[in-house]
Scaffold this active site. Structure first.
Site, mmCIF file in Angstrom:
data_model
loop_
_atom_site.group_PDB
_atom_site.id
_atom_site.type_symbol
_atom_site.label_atom_id
_atom_site.label_comp_id
_atom_site.label_asym_id
_atom_site.label_seq_id
_atom_site.Cartn_x
_atom_site.Cartn_y
_atom_site.Cartn_z
ATOM 1 C CG HIS A 1 4.091 8.297 -2.129
ATOM 2 N ND1 HIS A 1 2.965 7.941 -2.139
ATOM 3 C CD2 HIS A 1 4.637 8.457 -0.903
ATOM 4 C CE1 HIS A 1 2.656 7.944 -0.948
ATOM 5 N NE2 HIS A 1 3.833 8.330 -0.068
ATOM 6 C CD GLU B 1 6.412 5.557 2.135
ATOM 7 O OE1 GLU B 1 6.363 6.109 3.294
ATOM 8 O OE2 GLU B 1 5.830 5.733 1.138
HETATM 9 C C1 PEP Z 1 3.740 8.517 3.203
HETATM 10 O O1 PEP Z 1 2.826 8.990 2.364
HETATM 11 O O2 PEP Z 1 4.793 8.097 2.503
HETATM 12 C C2 PEP Z 1 3.328 8.115 4.321
HETATM 13 C C3 PEP Z 1 4.155 7.358 5.038
HETATM 14 O O3 PEP Z 1 2.302 8.590 5.008
HETATM 15 P P1 PEP Z 1 1.659 8.385 6.546
HETATM 16 O O4 PEP Z 1 2.921 8.732 7.382
HETATM 17 O O5 PEP Z 1 0.680 9.574 6.485
HETATM 18 O O6 PEP Z 1 1.103 7.010 6.422
#
Ligand code: PEP
Length: 266
Positions: free
Chosen positions: A96, A171
């Protein structure tokens, strides 16, 4: 092949909830998200894993950990190994961006964590994504390619391959917790690149077409549709909204529409 991939919604609760209230939240989310065809996962903090496992035992919601150590065992005070998670979780988030940032996790370490997942029967959700400056400099693809290649290279150095059940979450770091999302088309293009790199660098068959790729970054019940409209995207890794039962209900309901459409097209 695209249509046969599962539709997955995973919630990363991060450093929120206590063992006392996590079980109730999990129960409420499970009850509010009973939608056919969607793989649901909640990832509570380590200390809440037993409570959440017990709360979800009679449901089809799976439990994931948020991290695991890169070594199997040893003198690593305060750390948690893959083996310790067996019986508590069946999934594990790896790499992450908050851990890459706060614990300086390298791509090589993340490769070792993928191996620890495979050794312990934990299905990994591998997070990759670029910083805002990298996207603005036109380096988003190069960044994600490099992250994947270095983790795969470490696995190769250890004589291992990618876990066969790998799930990747794209992400973009600038979208996490900011309320700002990527464009669906950009996320879809990145999902295609991720599969290409997995095929090129790790020999994943059929051009990586069987690997689920999720989008993560400020996903809500309002924004999920844009991502699930893209055939390349197979669901979402949800942070902040995963702590809200109504939000999870909306996200999973929309995911169920995609699952139904894929099932009828198969
Ligand atoms: C995450 O931490 O993987 C994430 C996507 O957080 P958020 O949805 O709060 O942006």
């Amino acid at each position: 092949m695209t249509l046969s991939r599962p539709v997955i919604v995973a919630g990363d609760w991060k450093m929120n909830t206590t063992p006392a209230d996590a079980g109730r939240l999990a129960t409420d989310i499970a009850a509010a998200t009973e939608v056919a065809g969607v793989t649901r996962i909640v990832c509570p903090p380590y200390v809440a894993l037993p409570a959440v496992r017990d709360a979800l035992a009679a449901t089809s919601v799976a439990v994931g950990a948020q991290n695991l150590h890169g070594e199997p065992a040893g003198a690593y005070t305060g750390e948690v190994s893959g083996q310790m998670l067996v019986g508590l979780a069946t999934w594990c988030i790896v790499g992450h961006s908050e851990r890459r940032r706060d614990q300086a996790e390298s791509d090589e370490l993340i490769g070792r964590k993928l191996l620890r997942c495979a050794e312990n029967g934990l299905r990994p959700i591998l997070c990759v994504g670029e910083q805002l400056a990298e996207r603005e400099a036109g380096l988003a693809e190069e960044t994600v390619r490099g992250q994947l290649e270095r983790s795969i290279g470490e696995l190769r150095r250890l004589g291992a391959g990618l876990p066969a059940d790998l799930v990747v979450a794209y992400e973009p770091v600038w979208a996490i917790g900011t309320g700002r999302t990527a464009w669906g088309s950009d996320a879809a293009a990145m999902a295609a690149l991720i599969r290409l790199v997995l095929a090129e660098s790790a020999g994943v068959p059929e051009d990586g077409a069987g690997v689920p790729v999720l989008y993560g970054g400020s996903v809500t019940s309002a924004s999920i549709a844009e991502f699930l409209a893209e055939p390349e995207i197979d669901g979402a890794l949800v942070g902040g909204a995963s702590l809200k039962v109504d939000e999870m209900a909306g996200i999973v309901a929309r995911a169920g529409m995609t699952a139904a459409a894929r099932a009828s097209a198969a």
